[in-house]
Design a protein around this motif. Sequence first.
Motif, PDB file in Angstrom:
ATOM      1  N   HIS A  60     -57.993   6.101  30.902  1.00 47.13           N
ATOM      2  CA  HIS A  60     -58.461   7.154  30.268  1.00 47.13           C
ATOM      3  C   HIS A  60     -58.863   6.467  28.558  1.00 47.13           C
ATOM      4  O   HIS A  60     -59.408   7.247  27.895  1.00 47.13           O
ATOM      5  CB  HIS A  60     -57.439   8.228  30.153  1.00 47.13           C
ATOM      6  CG  HIS A  60     -56.330   7.897  29.428  1.00 47.13           C
ATOM      7  ND1 HIS A  60     -55.208   7.303  29.968  1.00 47.13           N
ATOM      8  CD2 HIS A  60     -55.958   7.949  27.995  1.00 47.13           C
ATOM      9  CE1 HIS A  60     -54.384   7.040  29.015  1.00 47.13           C
ATOM     10  NE2 HIS A  60     -54.820   7.486  28.002  1.00 47.13           N
ATOM     11  N   GLN A  61     -58.518   5.285  28.295  1.00 46.63           N
ATOM     12  CA  GLN A  61     -58.560   4.787  27.074  1.00 46.63           C
ATOM     13  C   GLN A  61     -59.858   4.824  26.514  1.00 46.63           C
ATOM     14  O   GLN A  61     -60.257   4.990  25.578  1.00 46.63           O
ATOM     15  CB  GLN A  61     -57.627   3.760  26.776  1.00 46.63           C
ATOM     16  CG  GLN A  61     -55.891   3.861  26.841  1.00 46.63           C
ATOM     17  CD  GLN A  61     -55.460   3.769  28.370  1.00 46.63           C
ATOM     18  OE1 GLN A  61     -56.371   3.588  29.371  1.00 46.63           O
ATOM     19  NE2 GLN A  61     -54.336   4.063  28.624  1.00 46.63           N
ATOM     20  N   GLY A  62     -60.719   4.122  27.706  1.00 49.70           N
ATOM     21  CA  GLY A  62     -62.178   3.650  27.326  1.00 49.70           C
ATOM     22  C   GLY A  62     -62.722   4.825  27.041  1.00 49.70           C
ATOM     23  O   GLY A  62     -63.421   4.980  25.700  1.00 49.70           O
ATOM     24  N   PRO A  63     -63.089   6.025  27.910  1.00 50.11           N
ATOM     25  CA  PRO A  63     -63.764   7.219  27.671  1.00 50.11           C
ATOM     26  C   PRO A  63     -63.099   7.846  26.343  1.00 50.11           C
ATOM     27  O   PRO A  63     -63.895   8.412  25.619  1.00 50.11           O
ATOM     28  CB  PRO A  63     -63.337   7.771  28.909  1.00 50.11           C
ATOM     29  CG  PRO A  63     -63.364   6.934  29.896  1.00 50.11           C
ATOM     30  CD  PRO A  63     -62.388   5.752  29.373  1.00 50.11           C
ATOM     31  N   ASP A  64     -61.845   7.700  26.109  1.00 53.59           N
ATOM     32  CA  ASP A  64     -61.286   8.560  24.930  1.00 53.59           C
ATOM     33  C   ASP A  64     -61.715   7.796  23.487  1.00 53.59           C
ATOM     34  O   ASP A  64     -62.263   8.470  22.809  1.00 53.59           O
ATOM     35  CB  ASP A  64     -59.838   8.500  24.895  1.00 53.59           C
ATOM     36  CG  ASP A  64     -59.169   9.568  24.051  1.00 53.59           C
ATOM     37  OD1 ASP A  64     -59.831  10.371  23.824  1.00 53.59           O
ATOM     38  OD2 ASP A  64     -57.974   9.163  23.802  1.00 53.59           O
ATOM     39  N   ALA A  65     -61.831   6.392  23.637  1.00 54.07           N
ATOM     40  CA  ALA A  65     -62.354   5.622  22.576  1.00 54.07           C
ATOM     41  C   ALA A  65     -63.870   6.214  22.400  1.00 54.07           C
ATOM     42  O   ALA A  65     -64.282   6.119  21.132  1.00 54.07           O
ATOM     43  CB  ALA A  65     -62.199   4.296  22.792  1.00 54.07           C
ATOM     44  N   GLN A  66     -64.666   6.294  23.392  1.00 55.20           N
ATOM     45  CA  GLN A  66     -65.989   6.871  23.117  1.00 55.20           C
ATOM     46  C   GLN A  66     -66.213   8.178  22.472  1.00 55.20           C
ATOM     47  O   GLN A  66     -67.391   8.429  22.066  1.00 55.20           O
ATOM     48  CB  GLN A  66     -66.695   6.828  24.304  1.00 55.20           C
ATOM     49  CG  GLN A  66     -66.854   5.205  24.932  1.00 55.20           C
ATOM     50  CD  GLN A  66     -67.300   5.083  26.377  1.00 55.20           C
ATOM     51  OE1 GLN A  66     -67.038   5.948  27.281  1.00 55.20           O
ATOM     52  NE2 GLN A  66     -67.871   4.045  26.667  1.00 55.20           N
ATOM     53  N   THR A  67     -65.168   8.885  22.487  1.00 60.28           N
ATOM     54  CA  THR A  67     -65.374  10.333  21.706  1.00 60.28           C
ATOM     55  C   THR A  67     -65.378  10.152  20.032  1.00 60.28           C
ATOM     56  O   THR A  67     -65.703  10.780  19.527  1.00 60.28           O
ATOM     57  CB  THR A  67     -64.022  11.201  21.766  1.00 60.28           C
ATOM     58  OG1 THR A  67     -62.798  10.578  21.521  1.00 60.28           O
ATOM     59  CG2 THR A  67     -64.027  11.378  23.438  1.00 60.28           C
ATOM     60  N   ILE A  68     -64.960   8.914  19.952  1.00 67.52           N
ATOM     61  CA  ILE A  68     -65.086   8.487  18.271  1.00 67.52           C
ATOM     62  C   ILE A  68     -66.363   7.458  18.081  1.00 67.52           C
ATOM     63  O   ILE A  68     -66.750   7.502  17.232  1.00 67.52           O
ATOM     64  CB  ILE A  68     -63.712   7.670  17.857  1.00 67.52           C
ATOM     65  CG1 ILE A  68     -62.601   8.702  18.014  1.00 67.52           C
ATOM     66  CG2 ILE A  68     -63.757   7.434  16.472  1.00 67.52           C
ATOM     67  CD1 ILE A  68     -61.223   8.339  18.029  1.00 67.52           C
ATOM     68  N   LEU A  69     -66.239   6.499  19.113  1.00 61.68           N
ATOM     69  CA  LEU A  69     -67.373   5.501  19.158  1.00 61.68           C
ATOM     70  C   LEU A  69     -68.360   5.609  20.260  1.00 61.68           C
ATOM     71  O   LEU A  69     -68.099   5.014  21.205  1.00 61.68           O
ATOM     72  CB  LEU A  69     -66.842   4.068  18.699  1.00 61.68           C
ATOM     73  CG  LEU A  69     -65.875   3.980  17.655  1.00 61.68           C
ATOM     74  CD1 LEU A  69     -65.323   2.307  17.818  1.00 61.68           C
ATOM     75  CD2 LEU A  69     -66.790   3.964  16.061  1.00 61.68           C
ATOM     76  N   PRO A  70     -69.263   6.721  20.085  1.00 58.60           N
ATOM     77  CA  PRO A  70     -69.981   7.023  21.395  1.00 58.60           C
ATOM     78  C   PRO A  70     -70.847   5.532  21.889  1.00 58.60           C
ATOM     79  O   PRO A  70     -71.166   5.685  23.116  1.00 58.60           O
ATOM     80  CB  PRO A  70     -70.960   8.326  21.059  1.00 58.60           C
ATOM     81  CG  PRO A  70     -70.745   8.098  19.615  1.00 58.60           C
ATOM     82  CD  PRO A  70     -69.575   7.445  19.162  1.00 58.60           C
ATOM     83  N   ASP A  71     -71.280   4.887  21.080  1.00 54.00           N
ATOM     84  CA  ASP A  71     -72.209   3.600  21.580  1.00 54.00           C
ATOM     85  C   ASP A  71     -71.331   2.547  21.926  1.00 54.00           C
ATOM     86  O   ASP A  71     -72.027   1.636  22.435  1.00 54.00           O
ATOM     87  CB  ASP A  71     -72.837   3.279  20.364  1.00 54.00           C
ATOM     88  CG  ASP A  71     -73.956   4.555  19.758  1.00 54.00           C
ATOM     89  OD1 ASP A  71     -74.357   5.288  20.823  1.00 54.00           O
ATOM     90  OD2 ASP A  71     -74.275   4.508  18.578  1.00 54.00           O
ATOM     91  N   LEU A  72     -69.915   2.676  21.839  1.00 56.46           N
ATOM     92  CA  LEU A  72     -69.162   1.447  22.344  1.00 56.46           C
ATOM     93  C   LEU A  72     -69.432   1.229  23.997  1.00 56.46           C
ATOM     94  O   LEU A  72     -69.159   2.136  24.678  1.00 56.46           O
ATOM     95  CB  LEU A  72     -67.626   1.618  22.186  1.00 56.46           C
ATOM     96  CG  LEU A  72     -66.903   0.572  21.979  1.00 56.46           C
ATOM     97  CD1 LEU A  72     -67.292  -0.344  20.874  1.00 56.46           C
ATOM     98  CD2 LEU A  72     -65.457   1.092  21.592  1.00 56.46           C
ATOM     99  N   ASP A  73     -69.897   0.447  24.511  1.00 57.30           N
ATOM    100  CA  ASP A  73     -69.824  -0.214  25.704  1.00 57.30           C
ATOM    101  C   ASP A  73     -68.746  -0.821  26.208  1.00 57.30           C
ATOM    102  O   ASP A  73     -68.476  -1.907  25.932  1.00 57.30           O
ATOM    103  CB  ASP A  73     -71.113  -1.111  25.980  1.00 57.30           C
ATOM    104  CG  ASP A  73     -71.395  -1.352  27.351  1.00 57.30           C
ATOM    105  OD1 ASP A  73     -70.217  -1.259  28.351  1.00 57.30           O
ATOM    106  OD2 ASP A  73     -72.455  -1.917  27.862  1.00 57.30           O
ATOM    107  N   LEU A  74     -67.592  -0.087  26.791  1.00 56.63           N
ATOM    108  CA  LEU A  74     -66.312  -0.625  27.178  1.00 56.63           C
ATOM    109  C   LEU A  74     -65.754  -0.011  28.365  1.00 56.63           C
ATOM    110  O   LEU A  74     -66.238   0.950  28.831  1.00 56.63           O
ATOM    111  CB  LEU A  74     -65.399  -0.689  25.943  1.00 56.63           C
ATOM    112  CG  LEU A  74     -64.638   0.727  26.004  1.00 56.63           C
ATOM    113  CD1 LEU A  74     -63.266   0.425  25.157  1.00 56.63           C
ATOM    114  CD2 LEU A  74     -65.529   1.817  25.504  1.00 56.63           C
TER     115      LEU A  74
END
Length: 352
Positions: free
Chosen positions: A194-208
């Motif tokens: 869940h941490q990856g999608p959660d980070a994308q709520t803040i940095l939506p362009d982050l490919d991780l």
Amino acid sequence: MNHIRVAVNGYGVIGKRVADAVLLQPDMELSGIADVATDWRIQAAAQRLPIFAATDEALDSMRSVGIPVNGTLDQLLEQSDIVIDTTPKYVAAGNFARYREAGIKVVLQGGESHTTTGHSFVAQANYATALGRDSTRVVSCNTTSIVRVLGALQDAGLLLRARGVLIRRATDPWESHLGGIMNTMVPEPTIPSHQGPDAQTILPDLDLVTIAAKGAHTQTHNHYWTLQLTRPASREDVLDALRAAPRIAFIRMSDGLVALNSTIELMRDLGRPRGDMWEVAVWEDLVTVQGDEAYLTYQVYNEAIVIPETIDAIRALMGTAADAATSMAITDATFGMRKDFLKMPQTSGSRL
């Protein structure tokens, strides 16, 4: 300037740290803490903090054991400008309507869903979008570290994509008698974790993509990252990007900091309250770069890393600091934040 009146609902691992951090801020005051417990945690807190009962049942229970109670949660909210809900996972979502009805601003923690507030927060990344909002959610400890570290590389124009493995602690140390795991490791049941999608709520362009497992230990998390860079780079390019970012500090195996427990012991030796580490601790001597790929590992103190973010979220919602740099400068000075744990801190006047 009037101080921001802060209420804390839930006096557990995060709540007690938020309360102490609020007491250090020159522009805030602690209205009180609310809880339902009557055990040693609240009895200790009552010796120095104003206590409120989160429920009617808790009010009776607290009085029955002699805890001095200042009133109910509703009364605490009436005396406050903002409430920080640090109750157990999913409880805060149930409290949210109560806060909205009281007309008070709200900061939730990472155990709650992004959809509850419609906004998630890490100060260095999206402070501006939280300005004046009624509510936000400070993301989890692991997600906070991801945004700090990968966001730093993204800001430097170095990060194309990231793939990470997270080894999580089994349970918080104070609850280790209640459960946890022994002599095993338990993979999280989904990839990505869940941490990856959660980070994308803040940095939506982050490919991780993140993969996580729970280990048989109780102190701190450990991350391992394989990073595809936007170009061939040097090791110094990556280190410079991390040095330029806030709330990242270096440790080195060459100094004897060879495992998670050694870093925790260092925090105690530095005089940190409760042995807390608010920074992400990156092993400087393990940062490796080969062409357009980089590899690094770091440590996350799950009990403490989100505390400075919570303090900044208060200023953002209240609109009392116009930008992240202004708020973070105040917060980091009161915490005594460092860029390197074995060199003199860059800030002065530390009160923690």
